[in-house]
Design a protein around this motif. Structure first.
Motif, short mmCIF file in Angstrom:
data_model
loop_
_atom_site.label_atom_id
_atom_site.label_comp_id
_atom_site.label_asym_id
_atom_site.label_seq_id
_atom_site.Cartn_x
_atom_site.Cartn_y
_atom_site.Cartn_z
N THR A 3 0.73 -0.73 -0.31
CA THR A 3 -0.04 -0.29 0.20
C THR A 3 1.45 1.49 -0.52
O THR A 3 1.72 1.42 0.58
CB THR A 3 -0.71 -0.04 1.53
N ASN A 27 -2.32 -0.88 -3.62
CA ASN A 27 -3.16 -0.21 -2.79
C ASN A 27 -2.93 0.71 -2.89
O ASN A 27 -1.62 1.30 -2.76
CB ASN A 27 -3.68 -0.79 -1.67
N HIS A 50 -8.17 3.46 -0.28
CA HIS A 50 -9.51 3.14 0.89
C HIS A 50 -8.79 5.22 0.82
O HIS A 50 -7.69 5.47 1.31
CB HIS A 50 -8.34 3.08 1.92
N SER A 67 -4.28 5.02 12.52
CA SER A 67 -4.45 4.46 13.48
C SER A 67 -5.63 3.02 13.04
O SER A 67 -5.80 2.09 14.01
CB SER A 67 -4.22 4.75 14.73
N ASN A 68 -6.45 3.35 12.36
CA ASN A 68 -7.47 2.33 12.00
C ASN A 68 -7.54 2.17 10.59
O ASN A 68 -8.72 2.49 10.11
CB ASN A 68 -8.73 3.53 12.71
N PRO A 70 -7.69 -0.55 7.56
CA PRO A 70 -8.71 -1.55 7.51
C PRO A 70 -6.79 -2.30 7.21
O PRO A 70 -6.30 -2.21 6.64
CB PRO A 70 -9.00 -1.48 6.23
N GLU A 71 -7.50 -4.08 7.47
CA GLU A 71 -6.67 -4.93 7.69
C GLU A 71 -5.66 -4.89 5.86
O GLU A 71 -4.55 -5.42 5.75
CB GLU A 71 -6.93 -6.45 7.97
N TYR A 72 -6.52 -4.94 4.65
CA TYR A 72 -6.31 -4.84 3.45
C TYR A 72 -5.23 -3.85 3.29
O TYR A 72 -4.31 -3.59 2.14
CB TYR A 72 -7.67 -5.02 2.32
N GLU A 74 -2.98 -2.54 5.13
CA GLU A 74 -2.21 -2.49 6.39
C GLU A 74 0.11 -2.51 5.79
O GLU A 74 -0.06 -1.70 6.55
CB GLU A 74 -2.16 -3.08 7.17
N ASN A 75 -0.17 -3.40 4.84
CA ASN A 75 1.16 -3.30 4.95
C ASN A 75 1.94 -2.45 3.71
O ASN A 75 1.72 -1.80 2.77
CB ASN A 75 1.08 -4.73 3.89
#
Length: 251
Positions: A3, A27, A50, A67-68, A70-72, A74-75
């Motif tokens: 991402t 992403n 996102h 800080s929030n 989404p997991e998809y 996160e990288n």
């Protein structure tokens, strides 16, 4: 999935940079104030964007959103600090102090807040790339640049000092310094006066948002052991007077 965070992603350099990475399958966490523009980007790349509609100078909003994630998404592998602006085009003695403060808060303070947050993520995995969008105005003064040029000087020096602090790590830090470019930048500078903004580009060659997006992507895509420190990018027809000298046919 890797991402990329892009600030100021609703138009100009930011939108073009986001689209360039999306076209390569990355992403993108797209940050900007104009939600409708971000939604257009997300619509064109379903599931890959996102969108965070917020004011980059609101450090609490930035902290909460990052800080929030989404997991998809996160990288995170790169942060492109593109959000920035110039206001006014007159000499310092005639400028509005509120415009100066807005430039400092956006071009410097906001950049520091988000960099600090993302740098912590990068340090945990000892990997990542921070790419700051500077300007050749940091090196070559011109009438009306004053505080804008000074903020970009900060961005350049911060990038180099950041690179020094990261010695021995696998985290890269780069600054891309565009020359005369045609985006919404000049319209913002002249506070919506499109005619005045367009006059800057008459009989001049200029860079496009796609030119800078390609430069940013190339900088990122180099092998991990290669770091671009600072790269100046000017249109072929521009001189070091930054294109604001008299036209060749003027006396």
């Amino acid at each position: 999935m890797d991402t990329i965070i892009v600030t100021g992603a609703s138009s100009g350099f930011g939108e073009a940079i986001a689209r360039r990475f999306l076209a390569e399958g990355y992403n993108v966490i797209a940050i900007a104030r104009r939600e409708e523009k971000l939604m257009d980007l997300a619509h064109n790349f379903p599931g890959k964007v996102h969108a965070l509609a917020l004011d980059i100078t609101d450090k609490h909003a930035v902290e909460e959103c990052l800080s929030n994630i989404p997991e998809y998404f996160e990288n995170i592998t790169a942060l492109v600090n593109n959000a920035g602006l110039s206001l006014g085009f007159g000499p310092a003695q005639d400028n509005n102090i509120n415009d100066w403060e807005t430039m400092v808060n956006t071009n410097i303070v906001a950049l520091l807040h988000i960099t600090k947050k993302v740098l912590k993520m990068f340090k945990e995995k000892n990997q990542g790339h921070i790419i700051n969008i500077g300007s050749v105005a940091a090196y070559y003064p011109y009438m009306g640049s004053n505080v804008y040029g000074a903020t970009k000087s900060f961005v350049h020096n911060f990038t180099l000092n950041l690179k020094t602090d990261l010695e021995g790590s696998n985290i890269r830090a780069s600054c891309i310094a565009p020359g005369l470019s045609k985006t919404e930048f000049a319209v913002v500078r002249f506070k919506g006066d499109v005619e005045k903004a367009d006059s800057l580009y008459e009989n001049k060659t200029y860079l496009t948002a796609d030119n800078i997006a390609e430069t940013v992507f190339w900088t990122f895509s180099l092998p991990a052991n290669v770091n671009i420190n600072v790269m100046e990018v000017m249109p072929t027809g521009q001189s070091f007077a930054l294109g604001f000298t008299k036209k060749q046919d003027e006396k």
